[in-house]
Design an enzyme around this catalytic site. Structure first.
Site: not given
Length: 413
Positions: A65, A110-112, A151
């Protein structure tokens, strides 16, 4: 143009859920900006299918995202978690937008993540999953549109896999020092939390950190390094917990010995007087630092909190209902988008060093984290005091204002 105005009485806070509706009572945000910020800029839903040996095929959903890239490329970690959802990744990406904007780091949010249980994976399986993930989002990484980092469930080894696949030093941060990472990155988030606690103690409590008692929920990467840094600053860390329970000593815990105990036994339990996680949250201390999971300070227990100050080490540890109760009780909360931003600040240093070829020391990393958090803290505190709004609202107002300004200057609105 973004104009901050006083919060109307009864205005409810809660970040990030419902935040723009709340902030529209704190500041005037252009309608077009609200439209862009209330939804993610880009979302990808992927399906991983990885053969790890002759008998085992691992399948998993994966998500990427980008919340907003007005200020720079999407920055955010890769999370491995068994029950991960698109909604969770979307929320975390949005938080990254505000963290980078508040601290003045030139990234977007952002992040995944991949919906797998990291504890069930062998190192080889984890590597193969990362390689397949890189294959699926290769164009995002090669162009620099998305810059991942560690993360929950991932670490430097997984970031080294990304570098090994692409051989672009700046395409990923959080790498091992031996392959282009920076010293100090591993402990960076804890450093930021400790710095935020020190500054808040001075301004909100009128005390030096060496005069404060502290309780920390969580003894993973963030909690353990926060405890180490606070202890080195002279704070009396009286309670620490992990998922199995907690340890309490009114005279202060020896953090280094506690770390050895956990390494040997797998938990902090048994090191000192045993307490539960719920009991830790209600201890009579100067500073409470929830640094484990989200939603631990909620409607059902926020009324029991006896700490004089809360510093959010985890992402979203306070629910909107809990936040409202704490505010009504006059307990200041330093929000996560400021307190735990040390990691992304260090990531920026690594990214910058990778692009320039410069060599960076741990002391330089610590110094930059301290500097960026202090500047953001002072802006937040000043706005809060001038406008009579909470620290969370002030931090969000500054962050949203920075993003809106970038969108204006890029002609998005």
């Amino acid at each position: 143009m973004v104009e901050v105005k006083p919060l109307k009485e009864g205005g409810k806070v809660g970040e990030p859920e419902g935040k723009l509706a709340v902030l529209n009572r704190v500041m005037r945000i252009p309608p077009r900006a609200i439209e862009l910020l209330e939804r993610a800029e880009k979302e990808m839903i992927l399906f991983l299918n990885v053969r790890v040996d002759d008998r085992t095929v691992i399948t998993a959903d994966a998500f990427v995202v980008y919340h907003n890239t007005a200020r720079g490329p999407a920055k955010g970690g890769i999370r491995f978690a068994p029950n991960l959802t698109l909604s969770e990744v979307r929320d975390l990406a949005e938080r990254m937008t505000w963290k980078t904007a508040l601290t003045g780091i030139p990234f977007g949010g952002g992040k995944s993540g991949i919906a797998v249980d990291p504890k069930s994976l062998t190192p080889y399986a984890k590597r193969e999953i990362m390689r397949e993930f890189v294959h699926l989002i290769r164009s995002e990484l090669v162009t620099g549109s998305y810059i991942p980092a560690p993360d929950l469930g991932t670490g430097p080894r997984e970031m080294a896999v990304i570098y090994g696949e692409l051989h672009i030093p700046e395409c990923v941060t959080g790498k091992p020092v031996a392959v282009g990472g920076v010293p100090g990155r591993r402990e960076a988030t804890g450093r930021g939390v400790a710095t935020a606690a020190r500054l808040a103690a001075q301004r909100m409590l009128g005390k030096e950190i060496s005069e404060c008692t502290v309780a920390i929920q969580g003894f993973g990467n963030v909690g353990s390094w926060t405890a180490r840094f606070l202890s080195s600053m002279g704070a009396k860390v009286v309670a620490i917990s992990d998922s199995k329970g907690g340890a309490f000593d009114g005279d202060g815990l020896d953090v280094e010995e506690l770390s050895k105990h956990k390494a040997e036994t797998g938990s902090v339990v048994g090191f000192a007087e045993e307490i539960s996680n719920e009991e830790l949250l209600s201890l009579d201390v100067d500073i409470l630092i929830p640094a484990a999971v989200e939603g631990v300070l909620r409607e059902g227990n926020a009324g029991d909190v006896r700490a004089k100050l809360i510093v959010e080490g985890a992402n979203g540890p306070t629910t909107p209902e809990g936040d409202e109760i704490l505010r009504e009780r006059g307990i200041p909360v330093i929000p996560d988008i400021l307190a735990n931003s040390g990691g992304v600040i260090a990531s920026y240093i690594e990214w910058r060093s990778a692009k320039s070829g410069s060599i960076t020391s741990a002391s330089e990393v610590y110094g930059t984290i301290d500097e960026r958090i202090k500047l953001a803290f002072e802006r937040m505190a000043k706005l809060s005091e001038e406008r009579g709004i909470s620290y969370r609202d002030a931090a969000m107002a500054i962050a949203v204002g920075e993003v809106v300004r970038a969108m204006e200057e890029r002609g998005w609105i």
